[in-house]
Design a protein around this motif. Sequence first.
Motif, PDB file in Angstrom:
ATOM      1  N   HIS A  82       0.876  -1.151   0.127  1.00 15.86           N
ATOM      2  CA  HIS A  82      -0.057   0.054  -0.096  1.00 15.86           C
ATOM      3  C   HIS A  82       1.033   1.328  -0.125  1.00 15.86           C
ATOM      4  O   HIS A  82       1.942   1.060   0.392  1.00 15.86           O
ATOM      5  CB  HIS A  82      -0.831   0.133   1.121  1.00 15.86           C
ATOM      6  N   SER A  83       0.383   2.333  -0.673  1.00 14.40           N
ATOM      7  CA  SER A  83       0.981   3.543  -0.632  1.00 14.40           C
ATOM      8  C   SER A  83       1.087   4.220   0.742  1.00 14.40           C
ATOM      9  O   SER A  83       0.468   3.849   1.735  1.00 14.40           O
ATOM     10  CB  SER A  83       0.385   4.622  -1.474  1.00 14.40           C
ATOM     11  N   ASN A  84       2.044   5.050   1.091  1.00 13.49           N
ATOM     12  CA  ASN A  84       1.975   5.924   2.428  1.00 13.49           C
ATOM     13  C   ASN A  84       0.837   6.579   2.738  1.00 13.49           C
ATOM     14  O   ASN A  84       0.308   6.669   3.966  1.00 13.49           O
ATOM     15  CB  ASN A  84       3.057   6.863   2.159  1.00 13.49           C
ATOM     16  N   ARG A  85       0.074   7.279   1.619  1.00 12.55           N
ATOM     17  CA  ARG A  85      -1.200   7.978   1.777  1.00 12.55           C
ATOM     18  C   ARG A  85      -2.373   6.728   2.288  1.00 12.55           C
ATOM     19  O   ARG A  85      -3.071   7.147   3.158  1.00 12.55           O
ATOM     20  CB  ARG A  85      -1.628   8.563   0.699  1.00 12.55           C
ATOM     21  N   ALA A  86      -2.394   5.521   1.649  1.00 15.78           N
ATOM     22  CA  ALA A  86      -3.392   4.735   1.741  1.00 15.78           C
ATOM     23  C   ALA A  86      -3.022   4.431   3.330  1.00 15.78           C
ATOM     24  O   ALA A  86      -4.036   4.205   4.363  1.00 15.78           O
ATOM     25  CB  ALA A  86      -3.188   3.710   0.912  1.00 15.78           C
ATOM     26  N   VAL A  87      -1.789   4.061   3.927  1.00 19.46           N
ATOM     27  CA  VAL A  87      -1.597   3.487   4.953  1.00 19.46           C
ATOM     28  C   VAL A  87      -2.027   4.707   6.207  1.00 19.46           C
ATOM     29  O   VAL A  87      -2.403   4.451   7.187  1.00 19.46           O
ATOM     30  CB  VAL A  87      -0.044   3.180   5.391  1.00 19.46           C
ATOM     31  N   ARG A  88      -1.839   5.810   5.953  1.00 18.07           N
ATOM     32  CA  ARG A  88      -1.922   7.201   6.748  1.00 18.07           C
ATOM     33  C   ARG A  88      -3.547   6.792   6.834  1.00 18.07           C
ATOM     34  O   ARG A  88      -4.006   7.127   7.996  1.00 18.07           O
ATOM     35  CB  ARG A  88      -1.664   8.472   6.046  1.00 18.07           C
ATOM     36  N   GLU A  89      -4.360   6.979   5.840  1.00 21.77           N
ATOM     37  CA  GLU A  89      -5.889   6.771   5.902  1.00 21.77           C
ATOM     38  C   GLU A  89      -6.339   5.479   7.034  1.00 21.77           C
ATOM     39  O   GLU A  89      -7.305   5.848   7.412  1.00 21.77           O
ATOM     40  CB  GLU A  89      -6.484   6.754   4.622  1.00 21.77           C
ATOM     41  N   GLY A 108       9.918  -1.545  -0.943  1.00 17.63           N
ATOM     42  CA  GLY A 108      10.087  -0.657  -2.133  1.00 17.63           C
ATOM     43  C   GLY A 108       8.742   0.101  -2.467  1.00 17.63           C
ATOM     44  O   GLY A 108       7.975   0.322  -1.455  1.00 17.63           O
ATOM     45  N   PRO A 109       8.545   0.678  -3.454  1.00 19.14           N
ATOM     46  CA  PRO A 109       7.573   1.428  -3.850  1.00 19.14           C
ATOM     47  C   PRO A 109       6.062   0.970  -3.775  1.00 19.14           C
ATOM     48  O   PRO A 109       6.090  -0.446  -3.999  1.00 19.14           O
ATOM     49  CB  PRO A 109       7.605   2.175  -5.111  1.00 19.14           C
ATOM     50  N   ALA A 110       4.958   1.301  -3.591  1.00 15.60           N
ATOM     51  CA  ALA A 110       3.572   0.805  -3.461  1.00 15.60           C
ATOM     52  C   ALA A 110       3.333   0.050  -4.828  1.00 15.60           C
ATOM     53  O   ALA A 110       3.651   0.495  -5.772  1.00 15.60           O
ATOM     54  CB  ALA A 110       2.680   1.999  -2.961  1.00 15.60           C
ATOM     55  N   VAL A 111       2.298  -1.148  -4.680  1.00 10.86           N
ATOM     56  CA  VAL A 111       2.278  -1.900  -5.825  1.00 10.86           C
ATOM     57  C   VAL A 111       0.839  -1.649  -5.957  1.00 10.86           C
ATOM     58  O   VAL A 111       0.182  -2.305  -6.985  1.00 10.86           O
ATOM     59  CB  VAL A 111       3.072  -3.157  -5.948  1.00 10.86           C
ATOM     60  N   VAL A 112       0.044  -1.702  -4.736  1.00  9.86           N
ATOM     61  CA  VAL A 112      -1.580  -1.715  -4.831  1.00  9.86           C
ATOM     62  C   VAL A 112      -2.072  -0.601  -5.227  1.00  9.86           C
ATOM     63  O   VAL A 112      -1.734   0.600  -4.656  1.00  9.86           O
ATOM     64  CB  VAL A 112      -1.940  -1.831  -3.352  1.00  9.86           C
TER      65      VAL A 112
END
Length: 308
Positions: A82-89, A108-112
């Motif tokens: 998951h992306s950083n923003r998705a984790v924050r949400e 590494g970078p988000a893939v979802v």
Amino acid sequence: MTTPNTTPAPADRRPLHHKEPEILDLIGEGLNNSAVADLVNVDVRVVRGIRKAHRLPNAPRSSWRKAHAKEREIRQLLDEGHSNRAVRERTGADVQTIARRREELGIGPAVVRTRKRRPHPKETQILALLREGLGNSEIARRLKADRAAVRRIREEHNIPAPPQQPLSLEEKWAANVKQLEGGHLEWTGPRGTSSGTPILRYRDDAYSPAALAFSMRTGREPAGQVYADCGVKHCVAPAHVLDEPERTRVREQLRRTLGMPDREPFCGRGHDQETEGRFQPDGVAYCNACVTENKRKSRVNNGEEATP
């Protein structure tokens, strides 16, 4: 997950703690003793003993920090891509904290890929007010929108938060009044939802505009209720608002000017008028204790209040 470089403990050694495998995994990720103890909810001495029993070196000083309350959830979501923003949400953690953990864990970078968010029904209005420099709470109040939604839209569009309230309390009061004929001042700011009573919100507190106007005029805190005695409801002109002692004194002077007799020291029910005596705007005297008792009896008779 990297396996810690340990000297195998004797096969017949009993674990020092029932959470020892979990503690070893966290130590292997480079967390210090305090952070591990916080995450698994054990005494830091347990972690220290397990580290020593397995001859593991202390964590580098750069890792000496308190673990986030949702460290496990953050790490799991990052592992899932998951992306950083998705984790924050999902966790409420700060984006910088999430980005640092991504780097520390070597993820590494988000893939979802997440579905594109549907725009808020009032997004255009929210954006316009954000760009005017209004705060999240004020926008949410004006548009009757969720404050979290306003905050999310601000972050998505990289609109910086406005600076902390630059006005003093008195300056904000002055910015929310409107001059009327006769020297009256109308309150243009927020009001109580049911009563319509003016409210001044300043930083994290709420104030009575009438009480503030009184203090601005007299330089002291009011005693008792403060409201205008000029006949205009909710007027907040400093010269028109009175506290309980001032109101009593002004109305008593009016009573004497009109030639009315001095009030009796006690009412018909025996209440001391030095403390319970009040005057109506036209100077007529009445007993506040009697009024209170009559209201209570009326509520009892109407079934609104149980008889004591």
